[in-house]
Scaffold this motif. Sequence first.
Motif, mmCIF file in Angstrom:
data_model
loop_
_atom_site.group_PDB
_atom_site.id
_atom_site.type_symbol
_atom_site.label_atom_id
_atom_site.label_comp_id
_atom_site.label_asym_id
_atom_site.label_seq_id
_atom_site.Cartn_x
_atom_site.Cartn_y
_atom_site.Cartn_z
ATOM 1 N N LEU A 235 2.182 1.809 -3.433
ATOM 2 C CA LEU A 235 1.203 2.125 -4.178
ATOM 3 C C LEU A 235 0.830 3.627 -3.960
ATOM 4 N N ARG A 236 1.073 4.185 -2.712
ATOM 5 C CA ARG A 236 0.882 5.583 -2.599
ATOM 6 C C ARG A 236 2.373 6.398 -3.174
ATOM 7 N N TYR B 37 -3.830 7.272 3.617
ATOM 8 C CA TYR B 37 -3.420 8.180 2.029
ATOM 9 C C TYR B 37 -3.926 9.594 2.296
ATOM 10 N N ALA C 251 0.796 -1.166 0.003
ATOM 11 C CA ALA C 251 0.057 0.001 -0.065
ATOM 12 C C ALA C 251 0.835 1.281 -0.075
ATOM 13 N N LEU D 72 -0.761 -2.857 -6.886
ATOM 14 C CA LEU D 72 -2.258 -3.053 -6.778
ATOM 15 C C LEU D 72 -2.765 -4.600 -7.095
ATOM 16 N N CYS E 68 -9.383 -1.021 -6.813
ATOM 17 C CA CYS E 68 -9.028 -0.148 -7.791
ATOM 18 C C CYS E 68 -8.585 1.318 -7.017
ATOM 19 N N TRP E 69 -7.533 1.693 -7.723
ATOM 20 C CA TRP E 69 -6.818 2.760 -7.000
ATOM 21 C C TRP E 69 -6.869 4.047 -7.796
ATOM 22 N N ASP E 70 -7.328 5.153 -7.638
ATOM 23 C CA ASP E 70 -7.670 6.571 -8.324
ATOM 24 C C ASP E 70 -6.682 7.643 -8.161
ATOM 25 N N GLU F 22 2.055 1.807 -8.898
ATOM 26 C CA GLU F 22 0.937 0.973 -9.078
ATOM 27 C C GLU F 22 0.800 -0.333 -9.388
ATOM 28 N N ASP G 292 -7.016 4.063 3.686
ATOM 29 C CA ASP G 292 -7.242 5.336 2.906
ATOM 30 C C ASP G 292 -7.172 6.686 3.832
ATOM 31 N N LEU H 197 -8.080 3.794 -2.408
ATOM 32 C CA LEU H 197 -8.172 2.372 -2.694
ATOM 33 C C LEU H 197 -9.558 2.117 -2.476
ATOM 34 N N ARG I 23 -5.693 8.269 -5.191
ATOM 35 C CA ARG I 23 -6.070 8.885 -3.658
ATOM 36 C C ARG I 23 -6.702 7.821 -2.653
#
Length: 243
Positions: free
Chosen positions: A137-138, A241, A134, A146, A177-179, A142, A238, A183, A181
Amino acid sequence: MTAGPLLFARYAFPPNERGLCGPDDHAALRDYATAGVTGPGLVRLATGFAGAWPYLELIASASKIEDALDPRVVEAYWVGNSLLDKVRMPAYGASLEERFRGRAGRGWEHIALAVSAGAVPHHSFHVFLVYPWAGLLRAGREEPSLQVLDSCRISWGRVITADPATGTVLVMRRPLCWDGRVLGYGPAVPHQAAAGFVTGLLPGDWVSMHWNCVCDRLSQRQLLALRQFTARHLRLVDAEYAA
């Protein structure tokens, strides 16, 4: 109810086969799960999972259950049930500090904050808040972050078709999914998985999956618990994040 050691083997085998956790004797774990038998050898294999085993011991101790492979304890860790909320925060924090503070470095602060914010010893906590994926990912990595997070969590889906001849199952499943900002979950899509050690699956059955392998057929109670405990730890990660 499936015997606790066998239930553990069903969930633990997919990553163990990939060499990601547990002892090296993948074949022995597979053979126990395939035959549907338990014994001292299977218990020894389970104790070799350095990630999962201490969580099982912690859950069992908090509920005054002597056997860490009691099916209620095993279900609590992989799927979730009321035993998780019996684990007191000081005991949980002390256990995690002993295991991870020296290895986590700066990441230890995030683990400690998650415990104080309501984390429990569920597999999704370990995946989202102990493993480094995680954080990677941050940091913008990605892939494969992910994909690993989505595969390693215990996910759920509803069977569309099952093919005993090929040992595969087609399910409707919501991937992570990850946008950039948050998860969260994407829309449900067809997903093919190995049937694993679960037989007799029918369209409409709800199943749990680990590393693209079906682990168990889920009751409505189990499905709700898995969703709720996974959501709890997604909210915590989240929040990290957002910070």
